[in-house]
Design an enzyme around this catalytic site. Structure first.
Site, PDB file in Angstrom:
ATOM      1  N   LYS A   1      18.891  48.137   6.441  1.00 15.85           N
ATOM      2  CA  LYS A   1      20.103  47.321   6.468  1.00 15.85           C
ATOM      3  C   LYS A   1      21.335  48.163   6.130  1.00 15.85           C
ATOM      4  CE  LYS A   1      20.687  45.398   1.883  1.00 15.85           C
ATOM      5  NZ  LYS A   1      21.311  44.368   1.111  1.00 15.85           N
TER       6      LYS A   1
ATOM      7  N   LYS B   1      25.806  49.490   0.876  1.00 15.06           N
ATOM      8  CA  LYS B   1      26.862  50.218   0.153  1.00 15.06           C
ATOM      9  C   LYS B   1      26.367  51.554  -0.364  1.00 15.06           C
ATOM     10  CE  LYS B   1      28.503  45.965  -1.931  1.00 15.06           C
ATOM     11  NZ  LYS B   1      28.102  45.055  -3.006  1.00 15.06           N
TER      12      LYS B   1
ATOM     13  N   LYS C   1      14.837  48.420  -4.730  1.00 18.23           N
ATOM     14  CA  LYS C   1      15.894  49.131  -5.456  1.00 18.23           C
ATOM     15  C   LYS C   1      15.352  50.024  -6.562  1.00 18.23           C
ATOM     16  CE  LYS C   1      19.916  46.591  -4.176  1.00 18.23           C
ATOM     17  NZ  LYS C   1      21.183  45.980  -4.480  1.00 18.23           N
TER      18      LYS C   1
HETATM   19  N1  AQP Z   1      23.554  44.539   5.834  1.00 22.95           N
HETATM   20  C1  AQP Z   1      23.867  43.293   5.535  1.00 22.95           C
HETATM   21  N2  AQP Z   1      23.888  42.346   6.498  1.00 22.95           N
HETATM   22  C2  AQP Z   1      24.213  41.057   6.189  1.00 22.95           C
HETATM   23  N3  AQP Z   1      24.564  40.641   4.948  1.00 22.95           N
HETATM   24  C3  AQP Z   1      24.568  41.557   3.965  1.00 22.95           C
HETATM   25  N4  AQP Z   1      24.857  41.487   2.645  1.00 22.95           N
HETATM   26  C4  AQP Z   1      24.725  42.716   2.097  1.00 22.95           C
HETATM   27  N5  AQP Z   1      24.331  43.602   3.013  1.00 22.95           N
HETATM   28  C5  AQP Z   1      24.227  42.922   4.197  1.00 22.95           C
HETATM   29  C6  AQP Z   1      25.294  40.252   1.975  1.00 22.95           C
HETATM   30  O1  AQP Z   1      26.526  40.503   1.333  1.00 22.95           O
HETATM   31  C7  AQP Z   1      26.615  39.695   0.153  1.00 22.95           C
HETATM   32  C8  AQP Z   1      27.081  40.529  -0.986  1.00 22.95           C
HETATM   33  O2  AQP Z   1      26.131  41.523  -1.262  1.00 22.95           O
HETATM   34  P1  AQP Z   1      26.128  42.207  -2.680  1.00 22.95           P
HETATM   35  O3  AQP Z   1      27.253  43.087  -2.816  1.00 22.95           O
HETATM   36  O4  AQP Z   1      26.049  41.213  -3.746  1.00 22.95           O
HETATM   37  O5  AQP Z   1      24.766  42.962  -2.789  1.00 22.95           O
HETATM   38  P2  AQP Z   1      23.836  43.767  -1.880  1.00 22.95           P
HETATM   39  O6  AQP Z   1      23.063  42.847  -1.003  1.00 22.95           O
HETATM   40  O7  AQP Z   1      23.039  44.557  -2.843  1.00 22.95           O
HETATM   41  O8  AQP Z   1      24.772  44.724  -1.017  1.00 22.95           O
HETATM   42  P3  AQP Z   1      24.361  46.111  -0.404  1.00 22.95           P
HETATM   43  O9  AQP Z   1      25.418  46.547   0.478  1.00 22.95           O
HETATM   44  O10 AQP Z   1      23.010  46.043   0.188  1.00 22.95           O
HETATM   45  O11 AQP Z   1      24.336  47.062  -1.646  1.00 22.95           O
HETATM   46  P4  AQP Z   1      23.244  48.106  -2.079  1.00 22.95           P
HETATM   47  O12 AQP Z   1      23.474  49.311  -1.273  1.00 22.95           O
HETATM   48  O13 AQP Z   1      23.547  48.317  -3.530  1.00 22.95           O
HETATM   49  O14 AQP Z   1      21.896  47.495  -1.841  1.00 22.95           O
HETATM   50  C9  AQP Z   1      25.235  39.075  -0.068  1.00 22.95           C
HETATM   51  O15 AQP Z   1      25.274  37.716   0.333  1.00 22.95           O
HETATM   52  C10 AQP Z   1      24.346  39.864   0.841  1.00 22.95           C
HETATM   53  O16 AQP Z   1      23.293  39.060   1.322  1.00 22.95           O
END
Ligand code: AQP
Length: 333
Positions: free
Chosen positions: A198, A201, A114
């Protein structure tokens, strides 16, 4: 014996199918086992580790709560609240920052991903994010934490922090050492545009993900445009080697249909991609459009969401403030 469950989702907008399959779908199943007690948190303190617009953040907190409710998390069965309303999270996070070691944090791969190339410009919050996550979990004596595969390393850190606190302060078992609950399959849903990244968001391309707020037409369009390759549909799972996009789409189909990947492969072997994509789009729309309709309904009038968050934070406050008080006593404050 029932499990004590804690998990959180960041209100950083664009909640997607990966969040649903990797985390939220599982939250609902755990809640529906009467023996479990579940706490589900909108982790807004985590969201500000990267810059947020205050008005958008305010809306995203409500939208994430709406996603929880629309997906089936029931405030009569689970505690639903937002983290910034319970000050014990920030307090415990500071205490645990003094327990965690720099070397442990330096190994966290999510920070490296990140922060990107310019680590010097990343916030300190992004670096210590896993300590706040440990505080979240440990305050509720959670025994199990359902997360996607990407959070496994952070959960291992929470375990190390709990064990070190217990040992430093000679209070065996005071902080419960949590277990991760990571689904064996489909724990990492990939981008629709690149099977090696992956679904996320923050991906600038909206076509890379199915948002939980997408309507049926948007879902169908995104699946149609999803990347595949020039080979035919596989007939065995070893036919998926080096075909991450096809594996991901078949995985999404299998997960939403509650079947194994092998069965999905069998179902579509010999079909052409457009038949498979049509079936997949239908299934995703069937599962996601009701959630998206309910989210829109809940967001039209947010008094219900506000009430649920207020009542949830009172219940969470009760549990967390007691735990942090005990922590402070142990430390000598
Ligand atoms: N692609 C994914 N596949 C499976 N599980 C996922 N999670 C996130 N992306 C995937 C799971 O969703 C939960 C909540 O995630 P979060 O919002 O706390 O944070 P994150 O992992 O940072 O989400 P993003 O979408 O990946 O955001 P960005 O783009 O900011 O990096 C967690 O349990 C996560 O494992």
């Amino acid at each position: 014996m029932g499990k004590k469950i804690f998990s959180g989702v960041q209100p950083s907008g664009n909640l997607h199918l990966g969040n649903y399959i990797g985390a939220i779908k599982n939250f609902v199943e755990l809640q529906n086992n009467k023996e479990n007690s579940c706490v589900y948190c909108v982790v807004d303190l985590h969201a500000i580790t990267v810059k947020q617009d205050p008005n958008i953040l305010k809306n995203n907190i409500k939208e994430t709560t709406a996603v929880f409710l629309a997906s089936g998390i029931d405030p009569n069965k689970s505690i639903i609240f937002n983290q910034s309303e319970v000050s014990a999270h920030a307090e415990a996070s500071w205490i645990l920052s003094c327990v965690a070691r720099m070397g442990w944090l330096n190994r966290m791969t999510q920070f490296k991903e990140k922060a990107g190339k310019d680590k010097e410009k990343a916030s300190i919050g992004l670096y210590v994010y896993p300590i706040l996550m440990a505080a979240d979990i440990l305050l509720y004596d959670a025994t199990h934490v359902p997360v996607g595969e990407d959070q496994k390393q952070h959960l291992e850190l929470s375990r190390d922090i709990a064990q070190k606190f217990n040992s430093d302060y000679s209070c065996p078992n005071f902080l419960k050492v949590p277990e991760p609950l990571i689904q064996k399959s489909f724990s990492r849903i990939m981008s629709l545009k690149d099977g090696k990244k992956k679904m996320s968001k923050s991906d600038p391309s909206d076509l890379s993900r199915i948002n939980l707020t997408d309507n049926k037409d948007e879902i169908i369009n995104k699946i149609k445009k999803a990347k595949t390759d020039n080979f035919s549909m596989p007939d065995k799972s070893n036919g998926l080697d080096k075909r991450p996009e096809v594996e991901n789409l078949l995985g999404i189909y299998a997960s939403l249909n509650n079947q194994s990947l092998e069965n999905s492969i069998k179902e579509f072997s010999g079909n052409n991609f457009s038949d498979f994509k049509n079936k997949l789009a239908e299934l995703v729309a069937e599962k996601i459009s009701p959630i998206s309709k309910e989210i829109n309904k809940l967001l039209k009038e947010t008094t219900l969401i506000d009430k649920i968050l207020l009542e949830g934070s009172e219940k969470a406050q009760d549990i967390a403030s007691k735990k942090v008080k005990e922590m402070k006593k142990i430390i000598g404050f």
